[in-house]
Design a protein around this motif. Sequence first.
Motif, PDB file in Angstrom:
ATOM      1  N   GLY A 174       0.804  -1.212   0.000  1.00 51.89           N
ATOM      2  CA  GLY A 174       0.000   0.000   0.000  1.00 51.89           C
ATOM      3  C   GLY A 174       0.835   1.258   0.000  1.00 51.89           C
ATOM      4  N   LYS A 175       0.152   2.391  -0.143  1.00 52.35           N
ATOM      5  CA  LYS A 175       0.845   3.664  -0.326  1.00 52.35           C
ATOM      6  C   LYS A 175       1.597   4.133   0.916  1.00 52.35           C
ATOM      7  CE  LYS A 175      -3.268   6.515   0.723  1.00 52.35           C
ATOM      8  NZ  LYS A 175      -4.161   5.400   1.030  1.00 52.35           N
ATOM      9  N   ASP A 176       1.278   3.583   2.086  1.00 52.02           N
ATOM     10  CA  ASP A 176       1.966   3.999   3.300  1.00 52.02           C
ATOM     11  C   ASP A 176       3.168   3.120   3.621  1.00 52.02           C
ATOM     12  OD1 ASP A 176       0.114   6.046   3.684  1.00 52.02           O
ATOM     13  OD2 ASP A 176      -1.280   4.699   4.722  1.00 52.02           O
ATOM     14  N   ALA A 177       3.441   2.143   2.818  1.00 53.35           N
ATOM     15  CA  ALA A 177       4.546   1.218   3.072  1.00 53.35           C
ATOM     16  C   ALA A 177       5.865   1.843   2.634  1.00 53.35           C
ATOM     17  CB  ALA A 177       4.315  -0.078   2.309  1.00 53.35           C
ATOM     18  N   PRO A 178       6.983   1.344   3.152  1.00 55.86           N
ATOM     19  CA  PRO A 178       8.288   1.834   2.686  1.00 55.86           C
ATOM     20  C   PRO A 178       8.505   1.427   1.228  1.00 55.86           C
ATOM     21  CG  PRO A 178       8.551  -0.095   4.091  1.00 55.86           C
ATOM     22  CD  PRO A 178       7.116   0.308   4.192  1.00 55.86           C
ATOM     23  N   ARG A 179       9.380   2.149   0.569  1.00 54.08           N
ATOM     24  CA  ARG A 179       9.657   1.840  -0.824  1.00 54.08           C
ATOM     25  C   ARG A 179      10.359   0.495  -0.936  1.00 54.08           C
ATOM     26  NH1 ARG A 179       8.629   6.201  -3.979  1.00 54.08           N
ATOM     27  NH2 ARG A 179       8.460   8.214  -2.927  1.00 54.08           N
ATOM     28  N   VAL A 180      10.257  -0.104  -2.138  1.00 54.32           N
ATOM     29  CA  VAL A 180      10.843  -1.427  -2.361  1.00 54.32           C
ATOM     30  C   VAL A 180      12.358  -1.338  -2.246  1.00 54.32           C
ATOM     31  CG1 VAL A 180      11.121  -3.317  -3.993  1.00 54.32           C
ATOM     32  CG2 VAL A 180       8.954  -2.079  -3.870  1.00 54.32           C
ATOM     33  N   GLY A 181      12.929  -2.249  -1.505  1.00 52.84           N
ATOM     34  CA  GLY A 181      14.378  -2.278  -1.369  1.00 52.84           C
ATOM     35  C   GLY A 181      14.781  -2.985  -0.103  1.00 52.84           C
ATOM     36  N   GLY A 182      16.056  -2.903   0.198  1.00 55.08           N
ATOM     37  CA  GLY A 182      16.563  -3.544   1.401  1.00 55.08           C
ATOM     38  C   GLY A 182      18.010  -3.949   1.222  1.00 55.08           C
ATOM     39  N   GLU A 183      18.467  -4.811   2.101  1.00 52.82           N
ATOM     40  CA  GLU A 183      19.842  -5.292   2.049  1.00 52.82           C
ATOM     41  C   GLU A 183      19.994  -6.320   0.933  1.00 52.82           C
ATOM     42  OE1 GLU A 183      23.098  -7.700   4.826  1.00 52.82           O
ATOM     43  OE2 GLU A 183      21.058  -7.308   5.556  1.00 52.82           O
ATOM     44  N   VAL A 184      21.066  -6.203   0.175  1.00 49.84           N
ATOM     45  CA  VAL A 184      21.359  -7.177  -0.871  1.00 49.84           C
ATOM     46  C   VAL A 184      21.915  -8.434  -0.218  1.00 49.84           C
ATOM     47  CG1 VAL A 184      22.707  -7.668  -2.936  1.00 49.84           C
ATOM     48  CG2 VAL A 184      21.803  -5.368  -2.562  1.00 49.84           C
ATOM     49  N   ILE A 185      21.212  -9.551  -0.355  1.00 52.88           N
ATOM     50  CA  ILE A 185      21.642 -10.800   0.277  1.00 52.88           C
ATOM     51  C   ILE A 185      22.206 -11.796  -0.721  1.00 52.88           C
ATOM     52  CG2 ILE A 185      20.016 -10.582   2.190  1.00 52.88           C
ATOM     53  CD1 ILE A 185      18.229 -12.634   0.713  1.00 52.88           C
ATOM     54  N   GLY A 186      21.990 -11.560  -2.026  1.00 53.14           N
ATOM     55  CA  GLY A 186      22.467 -12.523  -3.006  1.00 53.14           C
ATOM     56  C   GLY A 186      22.539 -11.941  -4.402  1.00 53.14           C
ATOM     57  N   VAL A 187      23.334 -12.603  -5.236  1.00 56.13           N
ATOM     58  CA  VAL A 187      23.469 -12.248  -6.645  1.00 56.13           C
ATOM     59  C   VAL A 187      23.192 -13.499  -7.466  1.00 56.13           C
ATOM     60  CG1 VAL A 187      25.005 -11.370  -8.451  1.00 56.13           C
ATOM     61  CG2 VAL A 187      25.208 -10.498  -6.104  1.00 56.13           C
ATOM     62  N   VAL A 188      22.335 -13.377  -8.465  1.00 52.64           N
ATOM     63  CA  VAL A 188      21.992 -14.520  -9.317  1.00 52.64           C
ATOM     64  C   VAL A 188      22.362 -14.191 -10.766  1.00 52.64           C
ATOM     65  CG1 VAL A 188      20.142 -15.340  -7.823  1.00 52.64           C
ATOM     66  CG2 VAL A 188      19.632 -13.688  -9.630  1.00 52.64           C
ATOM     67  N   GLN A 189      22.421 -15.216 -11.590  1.00 55.89           N
ATOM     68  CA  GLN A 189      22.794 -15.014 -12.985  1.00 55.89           C
ATOM     69  C   GLN A 189      21.740 -14.182 -13.717  1.00 55.89           C
ATOM     70  OE1 GLN A 189      21.762 -19.500 -13.969  1.00 55.89           O
ATOM     71  NE2 GLN A 189      22.337 -18.464 -15.860  1.00 55.89           N
ATOM     72  N   ASP A 190      22.183 -13.523 -14.752  1.00 53.31           N
ATOM     73  CA  ASP A 190      21.266 -12.725 -15.572  1.00 53.31           C
ATOM     74  C   ASP A 190      20.342 -13.636 -16.359  1.00 53.31           C
ATOM     75  OD1 ASP A 190      22.459 -10.223 -14.858  1.00 53.31           O
ATOM     76  OD2 ASP A 190      24.115 -10.679 -16.218  1.00 53.31           O
ATOM     77  N   VAL A 191      19.117 -13.178 -16.576  1.00 51.21           N
ATOM     78  CA  VAL A 191      18.166 -13.897 -17.408  1.00 51.21           C
ATOM     79  C   VAL A 191      17.696 -12.960 -18.511  1.00 51.21           C
ATOM     80  CG1 VAL A 191      17.385 -15.337 -15.494  1.00 51.21           C
ATOM     81  CG2 VAL A 191      16.137 -13.245 -16.037  1.00 51.21           C
ATOM     82  N   HIS A 192      17.247 -13.542 -19.603  1.00 48.73           N
ATOM     83  CA  HIS A 192      16.698 -12.755 -20.704  1.00 48.73           C
ATOM     84  C   HIS A 192      15.232 -12.476 -20.406  1.00 48.73           C
ATOM     85  CE1 HIS A 192      20.077 -13.016 -23.585  1.00 48.73           C
ATOM     86  NE2 HIS A 192      20.343 -14.129 -22.938  1.00 48.73           N
ATOM     87  N   ASP A 193      14.864 -11.210 -20.455  1.00 51.48           N
ATOM     88  CA  ASP A 193      13.490 -10.872 -20.125  1.00 51.48           C
ATOM     89  C   ASP A 193      12.667 -10.519 -21.354  1.00 51.48           C
ATOM     90  OD1 ASP A 193      15.083  -8.675 -20.471  1.00 51.48           O
ATOM     91  OD2 ASP A 193      14.044  -7.423 -19.024  1.00 51.48           O
ATOM     92  N   GLU A 194      13.189  -9.696 -22.263  1.00 50.05           N
ATOM     93  CA  GLU A 194      12.407  -9.275 -23.421  1.00 50.05           C
ATOM     94  C   GLU A 194      12.500 -10.261 -24.573  1.00 50.05           C
ATOM     95  OE1 GLU A 194      14.183  -5.351 -23.925  1.00 50.05           O
ATOM     96  OE2 GLU A 194      12.214  -4.500 -23.444  1.00 50.05           O
TER      97      GLU A 194
END
Length: 809
Positions: free
Chosen positions: A591-611
């Motif tokens: 909802g609109k009163d929640a904090p913005r999306v984000g946080g501590e980076v806990i992991g890195v994964v391989q790139d994927v093709h999206d488009e």
Amino acid sequence: MSDFLFDMRKALRTLFRTPGFTIVAVLTLSLGIGANTALFSVVDAALLRPLPYPAPDHLMHVNSINKRGFEGAVSPADFQDWRRMARSFDGLVALAGSSYALSGDGPAEQLPAAQVSNGFFRMMRVAPATGRVFTDDETIFGHDHVVMLSDAIWRRRFGADRNLIGHTIRLNSTPYLVAGVMPRGFNFPDQSQIWVPLAFDSATSAMRGGHYLDVVGRLKPGIGVSVAAQEMKSLATRIGADNPGVNIGFSTIVMPLRDSMVGDVRTPLLLLLGAVGLVLLIACVNVANLLLARGTARAREHAVRAALGASQRRLISVVMAESLWLGLAGASLGLALAAWGIDAIVAMAPEGVPGLTSVRIDPTVMGFALAAGILTSLLFGALPALRAARAFALSDRLRDGGAALGGMHGRRSRQVLVAAEVALAVVLVVGAGLLLKSFGRLASVDPGFDPSHVLTYDVALSDDTATTVSAAFFRTLLERTRALPGVKSTAAIFGLPLRDFGYSISVSNLDGHDLTPQEQENRTSPQIRVVTRDYFRTLGVRTLAGRTFSASDVRGAPTVVVVSDLFAKQTWPGQNPIGHYVTLGTRLGLGKDAPRVGGEVIGVVQDVHDEGLDSKGRPWMYAVHDQYPENFMSVLVRTEGDPNALVNPARAVLNEINPDVPAFRVRTMEEWVSRSMATQRFYAMLIAIFAGLALSLAAVGVYGVLSQAVGERTREIGLRMALGAAPDQVTALVVRQGVAPASVGLVIGLVGALGASRLLSKMLFEVKPADLPTYAGVALLIVIVATLAAWLPARRAARVDPLVALRSD
């Protein structure tokens, strides 16, 4: 006129007396005309046919565009400013693609829908077939539970019941009042089956950072596209100055709605039409060769007619009459072949080609086939007609029995035509080779995940479903599905890869530092995805560093994110991204009163093709569903065996949890990978078919010319053999005579292909237009085909009996 009609009747009788020649010529033409007509019908529906709305040329698509040239959707606040200030348009309306679950009176099903702002139907100038459109009051937030139905869904689901108007149906488990039914065939935009009001609450109405609307407008009479475009650019500059924090660098682009709907398919379709046009030219050359050879046999007849007083015009008329009959017959049979070809092309065509549902044999297509028949008659009949009327001495013609026409001049003309059709075939075969090699490279690309044995389907809860309910619903769904026999793991994602799902959000804070609008503008915005904790294991996305989400990453716990390798390298080059903090400029799920999306980076994964597999890839950031619940998710089920065997059990589990929520877009992940290559496959297959047809016709041309030459030179061949020439020598001689013009055509074709292949550069993936192995392979193929085509008549020449040949005169 009477002379021409007489010549037409005589030509028809002549063609009936030579059924072998007539059948071969008509079949050759019908293949070329049929292929052209079938593809033209697709081009006509996609590019040429006007939109089925009043004054369609006045309908415009208005889009946002940033300073890097990226075209995107429009924010609600920008749209409302445009609507208030623009003077070039009679009206501007906003559209948002959506889908709604229809339940009750039958099994639940998900329907493609469009949310439309007030005035949409009035601007499109399309009135309902039954009932009424939305009132202005019904487009106000909180009073917007009203719906318009398409004619198709009204008939299929409700039996065309007129009493349905004014009553309610259930959409997303909520009652919606049926206001009216649109006319048959109206499904704008995006094959919509239902339309609901697009209503903004106060917070959404003021939103400028969220770009998700399409805007369509109708120009006022007398206002041109350039005038409207200039006005909208001025408005964008003014709005950007008033809102520098969110509208910095934004402008607008105005284009005809037809052009916007066509998108990127215009150039490839026109190239394909040009390619199939070359096939028709090769067919014309072949028939011209047949007519030249036939003219040789009829040289005495033409000489006698000339001796009896026939003018050049009458001699030309006789040959052109035959050509016209052949062209008309080829057009008639080609039209029948086109009907079959249209079905095949539509079946192969990828999504995104506009007008596919309306491709048909209509008067325009029939007129094209007729025009093609007449035009080809002129093309392939001109040279034989001129040769027939050529002014030779009558005594020579009568003495030689027409050999003058079948001598050096006739053979040279036919060899030139063979070289021409081989050159045209080479251009097509090179293009097909490049596209097929490109498709092979594309198919070998690693998508960044393991698509095998994965079933996917979409689930959409009502927009007003509470976030806690959404989180519990998908948790229950995944747990029960995981318990099915043959299931290894389950997960869900908001934005399945390779689905052209564009949801990029700018980074607003890095490690506690708020980025300025200029810093945000200069940084590539990551794609945001919400996933459940088993997503990476289920889809087979490798973890490169740190960890992925766990059972402890729930609502109330510190927020965490996982980033793609590209995002990590762009944001923290040369550093370990684990432990850094990132925040995006949006809120999800809470909802609109929640904090913005984000946080501590806990992991890195391989790139994927999206488009798509041919895309360069974009940075991704993942949030966990338990912390940022979404109501629209794609469920993934990794199975031990055939994933299609789990379709019905998975549907049953969903139905047990909530019968009003259907599973839709049910496909395996391998199907999504295949669909992502559908466009490239379509173009490669079509041009390969055209190239194969062209190569076959060219081979027939070489064979036909040599067969005719062997027949004309039977006495010469017999004399050579009587003087000691061995059969192998005769065979080699005839093969050389066939390969020589083909070799000339090969050289010309390769040069032409170097220029023509540049037109394909945007359609190629990791293949250059001047790819040397492709050109070398095509050259070898042409030599082999030409040699085989020449070898058959050469073998016949080598079997000539010298005594029989010498007695033939």
